[in-house]
Design a protein around this motif. Structure first.
Motif, PDB file in Angstrom:
ATOM      1  N   SER A  12      49.620 -11.180 -39.321  1.00  0.00           N
ATOM      2  CA  SER A  12      49.699  -9.734 -39.498  1.00  0.00           C
ATOM      3  C   SER A  12      48.290  -9.219 -39.759  1.00  0.00           C
ATOM      4  O   SER A  12      47.319  -9.948 -39.593  1.00  0.00           O
ATOM      5  N   LYS A  13      48.177  -7.974 -40.187  1.00  0.00           N
ATOM      6  CA  LYS A  13      46.864  -7.429 -40.506  1.00  0.00           C
ATOM      7  C   LYS A  13      46.337  -8.092 -41.781  1.00  0.00           C
ATOM      8  O   LYS A  13      46.944  -7.982 -42.845  1.00  0.00           O
ATOM      9  N   PHE A  57      43.429  -8.346 -37.305  1.00  0.00           N
ATOM     10  CA  PHE A  57      44.797  -8.527 -36.835  1.00  0.00           C
ATOM     11  C   PHE A  57      44.922  -9.922 -36.236  1.00  0.00           C
ATOM     12  O   PHE A  57      44.273 -10.234 -35.235  1.00  0.00           O
ATOM     13  N   ARG A  59      46.002 -12.762 -34.085  1.00  0.00           N
ATOM     14  CA  ARG A  59      46.541 -12.771 -32.724  1.00  0.00           C
ATOM     15  C   ARG A  59      47.015 -14.145 -32.259  1.00  0.00           C
ATOM     16  O   ARG A  59      47.893 -14.242 -31.413  1.00  0.00           O
ATOM     17  N   SER A  74      41.420 -10.371 -34.659  1.00  0.00           N
ATOM     18  CA  SER A  74      40.620  -9.338 -34.002  1.00  0.00           C
ATOM     19  C   SER A  74      39.288  -9.094 -34.712  1.00  0.00           C
ATOM     20  O   SER A  74      38.340  -8.617 -34.091  1.00  0.00           O
TER      21      SER A  74
END
Length: 99
Positions: A12-13, A57, A59, A74
């Motif tokens: 998740s973030k 984020f 990925r 990210s």
């Protein structure tokens, strides 16, 4: 999904969560992995939304071997990957080793 360790990993973030697949309602283990302060500042200077765009984020989460996960995020528009020590059985180490 890691059936050998009875875990499922979720990105998740700014976080990587490790949940017990035999008891999904159990409190997950969590690793906090934010983007670096410098990259967040660069992201803001580029005009990106600091709340929703300048985080890390997650990925990619991929088993690398029996002891580590390969994870990529990210990095506030500056992608970063690392190896995460997943520990034994239901443990996940919070150590992030940058590649």
């Amino acid at each position: 999904m890691d059936e050998d360790q009875d875990r499922i990993y979720v990105g998740s973030k700014d976080h990587i969560l490790s949940l017990n697949i035999n008891n999904i309602s159990q409190e997950p283990l969590s690793v906090f992995w934010p983007a670096s302060t410098i990259k967040v500042e660069e992201c803001k200077m580029a005009g990106k939304d600091p709340t929703h765009g300048c985080g890390n984020f997650v990925r990619v989460i991929q088993a690398f071997n029996r002891t580590h996960l390969y994870v990529c995020g990210s990095g506030a528009f500056s992608p970063v990957c690392t190896y995460l020590n997943r520990g034994r059985r239901s443990e996940v180490s919070v150590t992030i080793c940058h590649s």
